[in-house]
Every structure is written in structure tokens, then in C-alpha cells.
Write a protein that holds these residues in place. Sequence first.
Motif, short mmCIF file in Angstrom:
data_model
loop_
_atom_site.label_atom_id
_atom_site.label_comp_id
_atom_site.label_asym_id
_atom_site.label_seq_id
_atom_site.Cartn_x
_atom_site.Cartn_y
_atom_site.Cartn_z
N MET A 271 0.85 -1.20 0.00
CA MET A 271 0.00 0.00 0.00
C MET A 271 0.88 1.25 0.00
SD MET A 271 -3.00 1.10 2.67
CE MET A 271 -3.84 2.66 2.50
N THR A 272 0.64 2.14 -0.95
CA THR A 272 1.45 3.34 -1.08
C THR A 272 0.97 4.42 -0.12
OG1 THR A 272 1.79 2.85 -3.41
CG2 THR A 272 2.28 5.08 -2.69
N SER A 273 1.91 5.04 0.60
CA SER A 273 1.56 6.12 1.51
C SER A 273 1.05 7.33 0.72
CB SER A 273 2.77 6.52 2.35
OG SER A 273 3.19 5.45 3.15
N GLN A 274 0.11 8.06 1.31
CA GLN A 274 -0.46 9.22 0.66
C GLN A 274 0.24 10.50 1.12
OE1 GLN A 274 -2.92 9.13 -1.78
NE2 GLN A 274 -2.47 6.95 -1.62
N PRO A 275 0.56 11.40 0.19
CA PRO A 275 1.15 12.69 0.59
C PRO A 275 0.15 13.49 1.43
CG PRO A 275 1.44 12.31 -1.77
CD PRO A 275 0.47 11.28 -1.28
N LEU B 220 9.64 19.22 -0.94
CA LEU B 220 9.61 18.17 0.06
C LEU B 220 8.20 17.58 0.19
CD1 LEU B 220 11.36 20.43 2.71
CD2 LEU B 220 12.53 18.58 1.48
N THR B 221 8.11 16.36 0.71
CA THR B 221 6.81 15.71 0.88
C THR B 221 6.77 14.95 2.20
OG1 THR B 221 6.63 15.41 -1.53
CG2 THR B 221 5.11 14.16 -0.16
N LEU B 222 5.65 15.09 2.92
CA LEU B 222 5.37 14.28 4.11
C LEU B 222 4.27 13.28 3.76
CD1 LEU B 222 5.09 16.59 7.26
CD2 LEU B 222 6.91 14.98 6.70
#
Length: 263
Positions: A1-5, A31-33
Motif C-alpha cells: 500500500m502506497t503512503s499518501q502525501p 519536500l513531501t510528508l
Amino acid sequence: MTSQPQLQTIGLSAGYRNRRKEIPVITDATLTLYAGEVTCLLGANGAGKSTLLRTIAGLQPPLSGQISVAGRPLAQIPRKELAKTVSAVYTERTLAGALTVRETVALGRQPHTGFFGRLSPSDNEAVDNAMEAVGISDMADRFLATLSDGERQKSMIARAIAQQTPIMLLDEPTSFLDVASRLEISALLHRLAVERNIAMLISTHDIADAMSIASRLWLVLPEHKMTEGTPANLITDGQMDRLFSNRAIRFDPDLLDFRLKTE
């Protein structure tokens, strides 16, 4: 499962304005969290880590660039709504005052309560849940002045948890703590990020600890530049050695920490 920004910056410059002159400490940062991940923010003292945290928390305006939260421009999010989206734990020693642990944690419900700040049953449930999550339920009626630094810091984290935000920012949360408390707090934060799907950004000087809990790193490099990536990629690319390139230390990939350069 891919994490969502959850939070993104594009070409962000952060710093100060003084008599119409801009004083940047971070420039052109993209940058992205991600939800459910711990990202650690690393850099030298005075490199601009706290300034960056205040900027993405909406406490000071950026010099240029964009910040978006869940796809929305930060500047367009009303203050009360933002308080339901981003919570923060800052580096200063907690002023104990005359509050109990429960009263302190309940302050995290302010963005959700009405004008008079009365706690509803659901608010009280959120407070109880937050104290249980960090292991301080048995301290609920104690005054903060009677707690150790580690217990007090857990109370501040519980307050942020009670705020129920998808993004949490922490500025040096293990400062002033002994080794055992530092390890305990770091493990707690990692667990909370994963279990509650929180996008968590932690500013820290503890490189080895960051390597053990972070899915990603944000590095503040010399000349106000930044880069991001997984710990493994940043080590392989030699970016960790750039972190303190003007100092007589090097990154040791076996120790996952810095050490003095030797002849």
C-alpha cells in the motif's frame, strides 16, 4: 500500500524579513510528508530547522514558494481548520504551571470545542484515548510540576494526539531527556505514526535514533539547500556526508552515525 502525501512544498524558501530585506535560511525546498510515516529533519545548529517547522505549520509566512496540505494551499486554510489538521510539539521546556496532566492534554481539544470550550463526551473520550496511547493514564490527576521531563514530554505528545490531526510536527522532542527516555519517546512516536496513519515530522540531532525510526529524511545542507529521501538512498548517494561537510566528521554507514575523521 502506497503512503499518501499529506503535506508538500514546492520551491519553498523560509526565513525572515528585516526592513524590507529577506534573510533566507532555507531556499528552493521541494519536500513531501507521507501519511503513516516518520520523517526526520536533520541539520546543523542554526541551519533553519525550527524556522522550516514554523513555516509549514503556518506560524510564519514563507518568503517564496508553495506549501499545500492535503492538496490545498496552506495560506487558504482558515486558522481553526488548520488547527484540526496540523499539531505541533515544540522544543522549549514545558512550563508546568498549575495544570494537571488531564487538563494539559484536554487543551488539544480546543480546535474542536465550541466558544466556551466545554468538553463533550467525545472530547473526553479523545483525551482518555490520547493519555492511554502514550501510557500516562495513571498520571491524569498529577500536576505537571511533579513529573519528570520524560513524563512531561509524554503529556505534550498526548495533547497533540488529542488534537486528532493527520499531520504532527515535533521540534527536538527528546531534548533534555536521558537516554532511556529518549529511546522510549522515539519508539512511541514511531508507533503512533504507523498505528494512527499520522504524517509525522521530527526535528532531531540524534542521527542514530533518526536512522532507526525514520522512513524518510529531510536534510538541511550547507548554503541553505535541502534534499530528501530514504535513509538508505541518502547514504548510498553520499548526501549524509554533505550534512556536515565543513566539519571534521564523516558519516559511518556501519555505525549509522557520524564519527571524527581520522588520518
